[in-house]
Design an enzyme around this catalytic site. Structure first.
Site, mmCIF file in Angstrom:
data_model
loop_
_atom_site.group_PDB
_atom_site.id
_atom_site.type_symbol
_atom_site.label_atom_id
_atom_site.label_comp_id
_atom_site.label_asym_id
_atom_site.label_seq_id
_atom_site.Cartn_x
_atom_site.Cartn_y
_atom_site.Cartn_z
ATOM 1 N N ASP A 8 0.846 -1.186 0.000
ATOM 2 C CA ASP A 8 0.000 0.000 0.000
ATOM 3 C C ASP A 8 0.887 1.242 0.000
ATOM 4 O O ASP A 8 2.050 1.191 0.403
ATOM 5 C CB ASP A 8 -0.893 0.009 1.247
ATOM 6 C CG ASP A 8 -1.660 -1.293 1.415
ATOM 7 O OD1 ASP A 8 -2.374 -1.658 0.471
ATOM 8 O OD2 ASP A 8 -1.540 -1.929 2.479
ATOM 9 N N ARG B 233 -14.190 1.573 -1.284
ATOM 10 C CA ARG B 233 -13.497 1.611 0.006
ATOM 11 C C ARG B 233 -13.040 3.008 0.391
ATOM 12 O O ARG B 233 -11.848 3.274 0.543
ATOM 13 C CB ARG B 233 -12.302 0.649 0.018
ATOM 14 C CG ARG B 233 -12.662 -0.798 -0.204
ATOM 15 C CD ARG B 233 -11.448 -1.700 -0.054
ATOM 16 N NE ARG B 233 -11.782 -3.103 -0.302
ATOM 17 C CZ ARG B 233 -10.917 -4.101 -0.213
ATOM 18 N NH1 ARG B 233 -9.661 -3.863 0.117
ATOM 19 N NH2 ARG B 233 -11.305 -5.350 -0.455
ATOM 20 N N ASP C 245 -4.034 1.586 4.361
ATOM 21 C CA ASP C 245 -4.589 0.581 5.272
ATOM 22 C C ASP C 245 -4.422 1.062 6.707
ATOM 23 O O ASP C 245 -3.342 1.552 7.084
ATOM 24 C CB ASP C 245 -3.874 -0.762 5.118
ATOM 25 C CG ASP C 245 -4.498 -1.645 4.040
ATOM 26 O OD1 ASP C 245 -5.306 -1.130 3.245
ATOM 27 O OD2 ASP C 245 -4.159 -2.837 3.986
#
Length: 391
Positions: free
Chosen positions: A170, A266, A213
Site C-alpha cells: 500500500d 473503500r 490501510d
C-alpha cells in the site's frame, strides 16, 4: 622512521576523511525549519485524543531536509523515538533508482518504517514519494503532511485460485499504531493507472493493492484535507473479520475535508472500527472506463459510520436490490450500522442515505468539530484545497 611517518600520515589522512564525511552528513541532514506548519498538532478528529504532535518538540539537531532515499533513511534513524521533523524537499524514489527484481527484494527495500514522534512534511509541492510505502507500525504520535505518494506497483503479484492475481504493498500503512494525523496528502496511481495492466494466464495481472490501510488495533487517527484519486481499493480499516479481539473498541478514525476523485471503492471499508466522515467530497462515475464507481462506505463486520454534510457527485448511479440509487453509496457487508446528516447527492439535499441501513449510528464524540452545511461552493472549496501543495 619512514614507516612511522607513513603510518602517522595514513592515520592523519584517515582521521581527516572521517571528519569530512561526518561534516558532510551533518550538513546534508541538519536543517533550519522551513515552515511553521511542521510544528502544528492535530486540531480535530480522533487524533486529538491524547494529542498528536509528531515531531513538534524536536531539538534543532533533529530537524532535517531530505531530497533522496539515503538522506530520508538517515533522518528517520531506524527506531529512534526522539521527536524529529523531516522536511522533504525533492521527489524521493524509494527504490533508489534500482528496479525491484522479486517479491523478497521489494519487501526488503520498499517498506520504509516511520518511528514514533515524527513529522514528515513536504516543502511546497516538492515532497513526493514513489516506488514504495510509508509504514507506521507499532508506534505512536506520527504526522504526515503535504506529501504526494504514488501507489507502489507490485513486481511479483501472487495468484489465488478463484480470485485471480492479487498485489501487495500500500502507499501508506497504519498498523498497530495510535495518534496519527494524515493531512494534505495526495495518494494516486499516478503514472501507472489500472488501464496499463496486462494479462497473465488469461486473467488481469493486478499490480496495485490499497492506497491506505489502517489495521491491527490502530486508534485515534485523523485523515484531513487529503486527496485520494485514480485508485481501486482505496482505504481499508480493519483487515480481517477474525481480528475482533485486537480491533474491537479501536480503529476510531475521522475523515474531514478530503476529496475522493475517480476511486472505485473503500472510502473507507471498515471492520470493527468507528468512522466519522464529515465535509468530504466524493466524485465518480459508474461508467468510468478505468475506475468505475462501486460504493463509498463499506460496512464490514461490526463496523459503524457516521456521515455528515458530505458531497457526492456521482454519475450513472443505479438502483440495487430495489433500493434508491443513492443507496449504492453505502454497501453492507456484515454490518448495517450507519447514519447520515445533511449530505448532498448530485447537488440535492437528501435524507435517503439514512434509509440505506437498518440501525442508526448516533455516537457521542469526545472532540469538538464543526460540520459546515454542505453547498456546491463549499464542495468546490474543499476540492480546490485538498491534497499536497495546498498547505
Amino acid at each position: 622512521m619512514n614507516n612511522t611517518r607513513v603510518s602517522f600520515r595514513s592515520t592523519k589522512s584517515l582521521l581527516a576523511a572521517i571528519i569530512a564525511t561526518s561534516m558532510m552528513t551533518w550538513s546534508v541532514n541538519r536543517a533550519t525549519l522551513q515552515t511553521t506548519k511542521a510544528t502544528e498538532a492535530a486540531s480535530t478528529g480522533w487524533a486529538t485524543q491524547g494529542g498528536t504532535t509528531g515531531g513538534a518538540k524536536a531539538a534543532s539537531a533533529k530537524i532535517y531536509a531530505v531530497k533522496n532515499i539515503s538522506e530520508f533513511k538517515a533522518a528517520l534513524n531506524g527506531t529512534d523515538t526522539d521527536p524529529k521533523i523531516i522536511q522533504v524537499t525533492g521527489a524521493i524514489d524509494i527504490s533508489g533508482g534500482k528496479a525491484y527484481t522479486s517479491f523478497d527484494d521489494q519487501k526488503a527495500r520498499s517498506q520504509i518504517s516511520v518511528p514514533s514522534n515524527t513529522t514528515i512534511i513536504g516543502i511546497g509541492s516538492n515532497g513526493k514519494f514513489t516506488n514504495g510505502s510509508l509504514v507506521i507500525k507499532g508506534v505512536s504520535n506520527v504526522i504526515l503532511r503535504n506529501l504526494y505518494i504514488e501507489t507502489p506497483v507490485d513486481v511479483a503479484p501472487h495468484y489465488e485460485e478463484g480470485d485471480g492475481w492479487n498485489a501487495e504493498w500500500d502507499a501508506a500503512v497504519i498498523d498497530n499504531s495510535t495518534r496519527v494525523w494524515v493531512d494534505h496528502v495526495t495518494i494516486s496511481d499516478g503514472s501507472f493507472t489500472d488501464d496499463k495492466y496486462t494479462t497473465k494466464n488469461g486473467e488481469k495481472y493486478v499490480q496495485h493493492d490499497g492506497a491506505l490501510d489502517i489495521k491491527k488495533g490502530s486508534d485515534y487517527v485523523t485523515i484531513s484535507s487529503s486527496r485520494f484519486e485514480l485508485h481501486d481499493k482505496t482505504i481499508l480499516i480493519g483487515h480481517s473479520d477474525s481480528n475482533g479481539s485486537q480491533d474491537s473498541g479501536k480503529l476510531r478514525v475521522t475523515f474531514h475535508n478530503n476529496v475522493f476523485d475517480r476511486v472505485t471503492e473503500r472510502t473507507p471499508r471498515v471492520r470493527f472500527g468507528s468512522i466519522h466522515a464529515y465535509n468530504n467530497v466524493y466524485l465518480g462515475d459508474v461508467k468510468n472506463s478505468v475506475y468505475p464507481y462501486l460504493y463509498s462506505f463499506g460496512l464490514g463486520t461490526s463496523g459503524t459510520i457516521l456521515s455528515e454534510s458530505n458531497s457526492f457527485t456521482l454519475s450513472n448511479l443505479k438502483s440495487i436490490d430495489g433500493k434508491n440509487p443513492e443507496c449504492s453509496i453505502v454497501k453492507q457487508f456484515n454490518s448495517k450500522v450507519f447514519s447520515d446528516n445533511g449530505s448532498l447527492v448530485n447537488g440535492s439535499s437528501t435524507t435517503k442515505l439514512d434509509t440505506c441501513a437498518v440501525t442508526a449510528y448516533k455516537p457521542t464524540l469526545p472532540y469538538k468539530y464543526s460540520a459546515q452545511t454542505m453547498t456546491s461552493s463549499l464542495a468546490s472549496s474543499i476540492n480546490s484545497n485538498a491534497g499536497y501543495g495546498k498547505l
